[in-house]
Design a protein around this motif. Structure first.
Motif, PDB file in Angstrom:
ATOM      1  N   ALA A  99      -3.739  -0.181  -3.683  1.00  0.00           N
ATOM      2  CA  ALA A  99      -3.300  -1.158  -2.687  1.00  0.00           C
ATOM      3  C   ALA A  99      -3.721  -2.539  -3.152  1.00  0.00           C
ATOM      4  O   ALA A  99      -4.720  -2.698  -3.863  1.00  0.00           O
ATOM      5  CB  ALA A  99      -3.895  -0.850  -1.316  1.00  0.00           C
ATOM      6  N   TRP A 114      -7.161   4.186  -2.741  1.00  0.00           N
ATOM      7  CA  TRP A 114      -7.602   3.078  -1.890  1.00  0.00           C
ATOM      8  C   TRP A 114      -8.120   3.530  -0.531  1.00  0.00           C
ATOM      9  O   TRP A 114      -8.987   2.897   0.057  1.00  0.00           O
ATOM     10  CB  TRP A 114      -6.471   2.062  -1.694  1.00  0.00           C
ATOM     11  N   LEU A 158       4.973  -0.888   2.806  1.00  0.00           N
ATOM     12  CA  LEU A 158       4.252   0.377   2.855  1.00  0.00           C
ATOM     13  C   LEU A 158       5.147   1.528   2.413  1.00  0.00           C
ATOM     14  O   LEU A 158       6.353   1.532   2.696  1.00  0.00           O
ATOM     15  CB  LEU A 158       3.751   0.635   4.284  1.00  0.00           C
ATOM     16  N   ALA A 210       0.836  -1.201   0.000  1.00  0.00           N
ATOM     17  CA  ALA A 210       0.000   0.000   0.000  1.00  0.00           C
ATOM     18  C   ALA A 210       0.868   1.248   0.000  1.00  0.00           C
ATOM     19  O   ALA A 210       1.886   1.315   0.692  1.00  0.00           O
ATOM     20  CB  ALA A 210      -0.922   0.006   1.221  1.00  0.00           C
ATOM     21  N   ASP A 211       0.429   2.232  -0.771  1.00  0.00           N
ATOM     22  CA  ASP A 211       1.156   3.498  -0.891  1.00  0.00           C
ATOM     23  C   ASP A 211       0.199   4.653  -0.655  1.00  0.00           C
ATOM     24  O   ASP A 211      -0.983   4.585  -1.015  1.00  0.00           O
ATOM     25  CB  ASP A 211       1.764   3.617  -2.294  1.00  0.00           C
ATOM     26  N   PRO A 249      -1.472   3.689   5.400  1.00  0.00           N
ATOM     27  CA  PRO A 249      -1.035   2.303   5.184  1.00  0.00           C
ATOM     28  C   PRO A 249      -0.614   1.591   6.454  1.00  0.00           C
ATOM     29  O   PRO A 249      -0.819   0.378   6.576  1.00  0.00           O
ATOM     30  CB  PRO A 249       0.120   2.433   4.186  1.00  0.00           C
TER      31      PRO A 249
END
Length: 328
Positions: free
Chosen positions: A238, A253, A226, A152-153, A183
């Protein structure tokens, strides 16, 4: 179904306005606003088309008899102070993320709420969005098999002005507490407490983190990978990887979004659309009202103890990357 609570907004910035708009459009009781000055509160009220009660100080807002619950929307270093102010006035509190500047402050807020029998909830709005609710259902039902990886970013191109709050250490600036908390909180939601934390970062000229990468590992070999940055416009998507299927969450996301469940061979098993009216900040308000209505103090979606634990993880990341704030 509303508990009939009357909301007071503490702070009159952009995030407060977005919350107030979602609150009102969802039919919840926006009653009051309090700012540092009467002029600021009146300006906020005008932007919202008028609010019944307008206060020129935070103290006056939390003491207002017509306010049942306070939404704290001031800068990061003031979250704990203002949450405590509201709790000591007998109000339930929804406190904007990050829950506090550090875990010690978070513990103090939670202890006060528990001692007074009041609800305190972190406004990590993503936790309460429909597509994240659906993701938890998929995981609980075993639809993904064994969940092993989260990637996830949260990266945005924000102001480069050294005086802007995102660049200012005195205001808890940097990518981590503003963006990276999303995240990190996602990883806690999915996997719980990490076994190890490994962080790398690059600072800005003002000394806050410009971009930070974090790898969390868990018993059984699961990992959360992350990333966050404050001067780069990322895709902000994500993916959750399981042994039987993966969940892809479309950009953005952490806001109301869509997801799809995909088998390893590429077969799409499900597509879910969690988008709806507004920005999506009404869901966290609904959860707080549900807790009050049903006589609960803590949300199973994000209990106060987990908000403390997320802050402990962020504290450790900051320790590793050498990010400290004035007064700590």
């Amino acid at each position: 179904m509303s508990a009939g609570l009357r909301w007071g907004v503490l702070g009159a910035g952009g995030i407060a306005r977005q919350f107030a708009e979602d609150l009102r459009s969802d039919g919840l009781g926006l009653q009051a606003v309090g700012s540092r000055t009467r002029e600021g509160a009146e300006r906020f009220s005008t932007q919202l088309g008028g609010i019944a009660s307008v206060y020129g100080s935070y103290q006056a807002l939390v003491e207002a008899p017509e306010v049942d619950v306070v939404y704290v929307a001031t800068p990061h270093p003031l979250h704990a102070e203002h949450a405590l102010l509201a709790l000591r006035a007998g109000k339930h509190v929804l406190v904007e993320k990050p829950f506090a500047l550090n875990a010690a402050q978070a513990r103090a807020v939670v202890a006060e709420a528990r001692a007074r029998g009041l609800v305190v909830l972190e406004a990590m709005w993503t936790r309460f969005l429909p597509h994240m609710v659906r993701l938890r259902e998929l995981v609980a039902d075993g639809a993904l098999g064994e969940v092993m990886t989260l990637v996830a970013d949260h990266s945005q191109q924000l102001s480069a002005d050294p005086a802007h709050r995102i660049q200012d250490p005195a205001l808890g600036g940097g990518a981590l507490l503003d963006l990276g908390i999303y995240p990190v909180s996602f990883a806690w939601d999915l996997f719980g407490a990490p076994l190890t934390i490994d962080s790398r970062s690059v600072p800005t000229a003002t000394g806050v983190d410009r971009q930070t990468a974090v790898v969390l590992t868990y018993p059984g070999g699961a990992q959360a990978v992350l990333h966050t940055a404050l001067d780069l416009a990322g895709r902000n998507d994500a993916v959750v990887l399981g042994t039987d299927a993966r969940v892809e969450i479309a950009p953005t996301w952490y806001a109301p979004s869509t997801l799809r469940v995909v088998r390893p061979d590429g077969t799409v098993l499900e597509e879910f659309d969690g988008r709806g009216p507004g920005r999506g900040m009404q869901y966290q308000a609904r959860e707080l009202e549900r807790l009050v209505r049903e006589g609960h103090q803590e949300s199973p979606v994000l209990p106060p103890g987990e908000s403390i634990a997320v802050m402990e993880t962020l504290d450790e990341v900051r320790r590793q990357i050498g990010l400290a704030y004035p007064g700590e």
